[in-house]
Design a protein around this motif. Structure first.
Motif, PDB file in Angstrom:
ATOM      1  N   ARG A   1       4.228  -4.878   7.267  1.00  0.00           N
ATOM      2  CA  ARG A   1       4.961  -6.201   6.600  1.00  0.00           C
ATOM      3  C   ARG A   1       4.541  -6.909   5.686  1.00  0.00           C
ATOM      4  O   ARG A   1       4.953  -7.466   4.766  1.00  0.00           O
ATOM      5  N   ALA A   2       3.238  -7.153   5.987  1.00  0.00           N
ATOM      6  CA  ALA A   2       2.326  -8.101   5.241  1.00  0.00           C
ATOM      7  C   ALA A   2       2.320  -7.552   3.923  1.00  0.00           C
ATOM      8  O   ALA A   2       2.451  -8.174   2.771  1.00  0.00           O
ATOM      9  N   ILE A   3       1.900  -6.201   3.723  1.00  0.00           N
ATOM     10  CA  ILE A   3       1.821  -5.623   2.355  1.00  0.00           C
ATOM     11  C   ILE A   3       3.096  -5.236   1.613  1.00  0.00           C
ATOM     12  O   ILE A   3       3.072  -5.643   0.441  1.00  0.00           O
ATOM     13  N   VAL A   4       4.143  -5.208   2.256  1.00  0.00           N
ATOM     14  CA  VAL A   4       5.531  -5.203   1.638  1.00  0.00           C
ATOM     15  C   VAL A   4       5.635  -6.646   1.019  1.00  0.00           C
ATOM     16  O   VAL A   4       6.269  -6.648  -0.133  1.00  0.00           O
ATOM     17  N   ARG A   5       5.357  -7.800   1.492  1.00  0.00           N
ATOM     18  CA  ARG A   5       5.443  -8.841   1.194  1.00  0.00           C
ATOM     19  C   ARG A   5       4.564  -9.358  -0.091  1.00  0.00           C
ATOM     20  O   ARG A   5       4.601 -10.451  -0.641  1.00  0.00           O
ATOM     21  N   MET A   6       3.417  -8.617  -0.540  1.00  0.00           N
ATOM     22  CA  MET A   6       2.653  -8.897  -1.322  1.00  0.00           C
ATOM     23  C   MET A   6       3.308  -8.765  -2.783  1.00  0.00           C
ATOM     24  O   MET A   6       3.858  -7.643  -3.119  1.00  0.00           O
ATOM     25  N   PRO A   7       3.155  -9.486  -3.793  1.00  0.00           N
ATOM     26  CA  PRO A   7       3.690  -9.618  -4.982  1.00  0.00           C
ATOM     27  C   PRO A   7       3.286  -8.562  -5.955  1.00  0.00           C
ATOM     28  O   PRO A   7       3.882  -8.160  -6.827  1.00  0.00           O
ATOM     29  N   SER A   8       1.684  -8.639  -5.669  1.00  0.00           N
ATOM     30  CA  SER A   8       1.081  -7.620  -6.885  1.00  0.00           C
ATOM     31  C   SER A   8       0.887  -6.230  -6.182  1.00  0.00           C
ATOM     32  O   SER A   8       0.421  -6.076  -5.139  1.00  0.00           O
ATOM     33  N   ALA A   9       1.230  -5.180  -7.156  1.00  0.00           N
ATOM     34  CA  ALA A   9       1.287  -4.053  -6.782  1.00  0.00           C
ATOM     35  C   ALA A   9      -0.165  -3.473  -6.508  1.00  0.00           C
ATOM     36  O   ALA A   9      -0.471  -2.640  -5.669  1.00  0.00           O
ATOM     37  N   SER A  10      -1.354  -4.275  -7.323  1.00  0.00           N
ATOM     38  CA  SER A  10      -2.729  -3.771  -7.181  1.00  0.00           C
ATOM     39  C   SER A  10      -3.090  -3.996  -5.975  1.00  0.00           C
ATOM     40  O   SER A  10      -4.015  -3.756  -5.168  1.00  0.00           O
ATOM     41  N   ASN A  11      -2.749  -5.501  -5.237  1.00  0.00           N
ATOM     42  CA  ASN A  11      -2.733  -5.802  -3.883  1.00  0.00           C
ATOM     43  C   ASN A  11      -2.474  -4.870  -2.833  1.00  0.00           C
ATOM     44  O   ASN A  11      -3.204  -4.787  -1.904  1.00  0.00           O
ATOM     45  N   LYS A  12      -1.115  -4.560  -3.048  1.00  0.00           N
ATOM     46  CA  LYS A  12      -0.611  -3.616  -2.109  1.00  0.00           C
ATOM     47  C   LYS A  12      -1.497  -2.432  -2.028  1.00  0.00           C
ATOM     48  O   LYS A  12      -1.662  -1.970  -0.940  1.00  0.00           O
ATOM     49  N   TYR A  13      -1.716  -1.691  -3.040  1.00  0.00           N
ATOM     50  CA  TYR A  13      -2.631  -0.595  -3.079  1.00  0.00           C
ATOM     51  C   TYR A  13      -4.008  -0.754  -2.567  1.00  0.00           C
ATOM     52  O   TYR A  13      -4.220  -0.008  -1.624  1.00  0.00           O
ATOM     53  N   LYS A  14      -4.712  -1.884  -2.947  1.00  0.00           N
ATOM     54  CA  LYS A  14      -6.025  -2.168  -2.394  1.00  0.00           C
ATOM     55  C   LYS A  14      -5.884  -2.223  -0.835  1.00  0.00           C
ATOM     56  O   LYS A  14      -6.786  -1.894   0.093  1.00  0.00           O
ATOM     57  N   ALA A  15      -4.769  -2.987  -0.108  1.00  0.00           N
ATOM     58  CA  ALA A  15      -4.714  -3.345   1.116  1.00  0.00           C
ATOM     59  C   ALA A  15      -4.445  -2.094   1.837  1.00  0.00           C
ATOM     60  O   ALA A  15      -4.906  -1.783   2.913  1.00  0.00           O
ATOM     61  N   PHE A  16      -3.551  -1.186   1.473  1.00  0.00           N
ATOM     62  CA  PHE A  16      -3.292   0.035   1.919  1.00  0.00           C
ATOM     63  C   PHE A  16      -4.334   0.946   2.053  1.00  0.00           C
ATOM     64  O   PHE A  16      -4.510   1.903   2.984  1.00  0.00           O
ATOM     65  N   SER A  17      -5.096   0.982   0.861  1.00  0.00           N
ATOM     66  CA  SER A  17      -6.403   1.886   0.823  1.00  0.00           C
ATOM     67  C   SER A  17      -7.318   1.663   1.908  1.00  0.00           C
ATOM     68  O   SER A  17      -7.915   2.680   2.618  1.00  0.00           O
ATOM     69  N   THR A  18      -7.446   0.636   2.367  1.00  0.00           N
ATOM     70  CA  THR A  18      -8.455   0.198   3.498  1.00  0.00           C
ATOM     71  C   THR A  18      -8.006   0.685   4.668  1.00  0.00           C
ATOM     72  O   THR A  18      -8.651   0.809   5.680  1.00  0.00           O
ATOM     73  N   CYS A  19      -6.503   1.024   5.046  1.00  0.00           N
ATOM     74  CA  CYS A  19      -6.166   1.522   6.176  1.00  0.00           C
ATOM     75  C   CYS A  19      -5.877   2.943   6.161  1.00  0.00           C
ATOM     76  O   CYS A  19      -5.633   3.668   7.426  1.00  0.00           O
ATOM     77  N   ALA A  20      -5.890   3.591   5.047  1.00  0.00           N
ATOM     78  CA  ALA A  20      -5.341   5.094   4.741  1.00  0.00           C
ATOM     79  C   ALA A  20      -6.392   5.734   5.579  1.00  0.00           C
ATOM     80  O   ALA A  20      -5.773   6.839   6.511  1.00  0.00           O
ATOM     81  N   SER A  21      -7.628   5.723   5.697  1.00  0.00           N
ATOM     82  CA  SER A  21      -8.624   6.784   6.424  1.00  0.00           C
ATOM     83  C   SER A  21      -8.313   6.194   7.805  1.00  0.00           C
ATOM     84  O   SER A  21      -8.446   7.293   8.493  1.00  0.00           O
ATOM     85  N   HIS A  22      -8.481   5.137   8.185  1.00  0.00           N
ATOM     86  CA  HIS A  22      -8.173   4.967   9.682  1.00  0.00           C
ATOM     87  C   HIS A  22      -6.775   5.532  10.289  1.00  0.00           C
ATOM     88  O   HIS A  22      -6.917   6.193  11.197  1.00  0.00           O
ATOM     89  N   LEU A  23      -5.729   5.576   9.439  1.00  0.00           N
ATOM     90  CA  LEU A  23      -4.348   6.178   9.840  1.00  0.00           C
ATOM     91  C   LEU A  23      -4.644   7.849   9.953  1.00  0.00           C
ATOM     92  O   LEU A  23      -4.192   8.028  10.839  1.00  0.00           O
ATOM     93  N   ALA A  24      -5.405   8.204   9.007  1.00  0.00           N
ATOM     94  CA  ALA A  24      -5.535   9.599   8.982  1.00  0.00           C
ATOM     95  C   ALA A  24      -6.493  10.213  10.498  1.00  0.00           C
ATOM     96  O   ALA A  24      -6.005  11.207  10.794  1.00  0.00           O
ATOM     97  N   VAL A  25      -7.464   9.562  10.582  1.00  0.00           N
ATOM     98  CA  VAL A  25      -8.205   9.739  11.759  1.00  0.00           C
ATOM     99  C   VAL A  25      -7.553   9.693  12.991  1.00  0.00           C
ATOM    100  O   VAL A  25      -7.591  10.163  13.914  1.00  0.00           O
ATOM    101  N   VAL A  26      -6.725   8.382  13.104  1.00  0.00           N
ATOM    102  CA  VAL A  26      -5.894   8.264  14.381  1.00  0.00           C
ATOM    103  C   VAL A  26      -4.773   9.093  14.511  1.00  0.00           C
ATOM    104  O   VAL A  26      -4.560   9.575  15.628  1.00  0.00           O
ATOM    105  N   SER A  27      -4.252   9.502  13.418  1.00  0.00           N
ATOM    106  CA  SER A  27      -3.426  10.564  13.599  1.00  0.00           C
ATOM    107  C   SER A  27      -3.820  12.069  14.218  1.00  0.00           C
ATOM    108  O   SER A  27      -3.278  12.657  14.832  1.00  0.00           O
TER     109      SER A  27
END
Length: 312
Positions: free
Chosen positions: A223-249
């Motif tokens: 929800r927080a990432i979707v509300r970010m106005p900048s596409a670069s900020n969205k990518y940076k925020a999601f990239s910090t979570c992507a590795s963790h999501l992969a390991v959890v899955s």
């Protein structure tokens, strides 16, 4: 008491996934490289984080502890398995089997709890950035880690103590690579209902509750990432979570296949799933975090280039 004494005086036979010598050689040369890769990969993660001041943050503090847990985990199971694959003597003592079981159960729980804390760290960093330095201060991080260790130790003790009450009066042949909970319960000739009930009950607390917290954290993160106005900020925020999501899955996908089911349905496919979380997941974690994370990728690169810089 007679059954208990008989159990304590006897050993088990770890026959592995196959008793065929040709297949055992294949399994040995399959698991040995995986074990070495796991050891090297996780050691590199720990050393890179320790030596690079840019990675002295809560997220990498918990990542280093996750790698340490994985190192401890594979060392508890894989060396004995490799020896058995090359040896005619495949016996493991009753005490040795329970010791292996205790560390196996405790370290799986610890892995899970650390992953939950890492999800909380990402939630605070993305959804409550102004409170991050307070909410994830060094003292708070240490307290969270101590809590994770305490819960996992208690969880392991519960199931190991309950296993000492189980009587093994029949075959002690374990057609598996280590002393795994469900495999031992299937060999029992006494009532194991309390073991199975506690396995499900404590599993819901130690595994499903943190998993629920992870899901909740990521709902708020998305929800927080979707509300970010900048596409670069969205990518940076999601990239910090992507590795963790992969390991959890990967972790939960294999774990749920094994433990969230009735004992009598345990079969060979669940043995394969156990190998996945016991061998493959610890091996894959360093690759996931190094390849999907730019900061970690850079730290590993600098670490590996140091010897060459000194030589020149």
């Amino acid at each position: 008491m007679g059954g208990s004494n008989q159990s304590e005086d006897s050993s088990f036979l770890l026959l592995g996934l196959s008793e065929d010598p040709a297949q055992q050689r294949i399994l040995f040369w399959t698991f040995l490289p995986m074990y070495l890769v796991t050891m090297v990969g996780n050691v590199l993660i720990i050393v890179a984080i320790s030596s690079d001041s840019r990675l002295h943050t809560p997220m990498y503090f918990f990542l280093a502890n996750l790698s340490f847990t994985d190192l401890f985990f594979v060392t508890n199971t894989i060396p004995k398995m490799l020896v058995n694959l090359q040896s005619q003597n495949k016996a493991i003592s009753y005490a040795g089997c329970l010791t292996q079981l205790y560390f196996l159960v405790s370290l799986v729980a610890l892995d899970n709890l650390i992953l939950a804390v890492m999800a909380y760290d990402r939630y605070v960093a993305i959804c409550r950035p102004l409170r991050y330095t307070t909410a994830m201060s060094p003292n708070v991080c240490i307290l969270l880690l101590i809590l994770c260790w305490a819960l996992s130790i208690f969880y392991g003790l519960i199931h190991t103590i309950l296993m000492t009450r189980v009587t093994f009066c029949g075959s002690r042949k374990i057609h598996y690579i280590f002393c795994e909970m469900y495999v031992l319960l299937r060999l029992a000739c006494s009532d194991t209902q309390i073991n199975h009930t506690m396995l499900i009950a404590t599993g819901c607390i130690i595994f499903l509750t943190p998993f629920g917290l992870m899901i909740t954290s990521y709902v708020w993160i998305v929800r927080a990432i979707v509300r970010m106005p900048s596409a670069s900020n969205k990518y940076k925020a999601f990239s910090t979570c992507a590795s963790h999501l992969a390991v959890v899955s990967l972790f939960y996908g294999t774990l749920c296949m094994v433990y969230l089911q009735p004992l009598h349905t345990y079969s060979l496919k669940d043995s394969v799933a156990t190998v996945m979380y016991a061998v493959v997941t610890p091996m894959m974690n360093p690759f996931i975090y190094s390849l999907r994370n730019k900061d970690m990728h850079g730290a590993l690169g600098r670490l590996l280039r140091k010897p060459f810089r000194k030589s020149t």
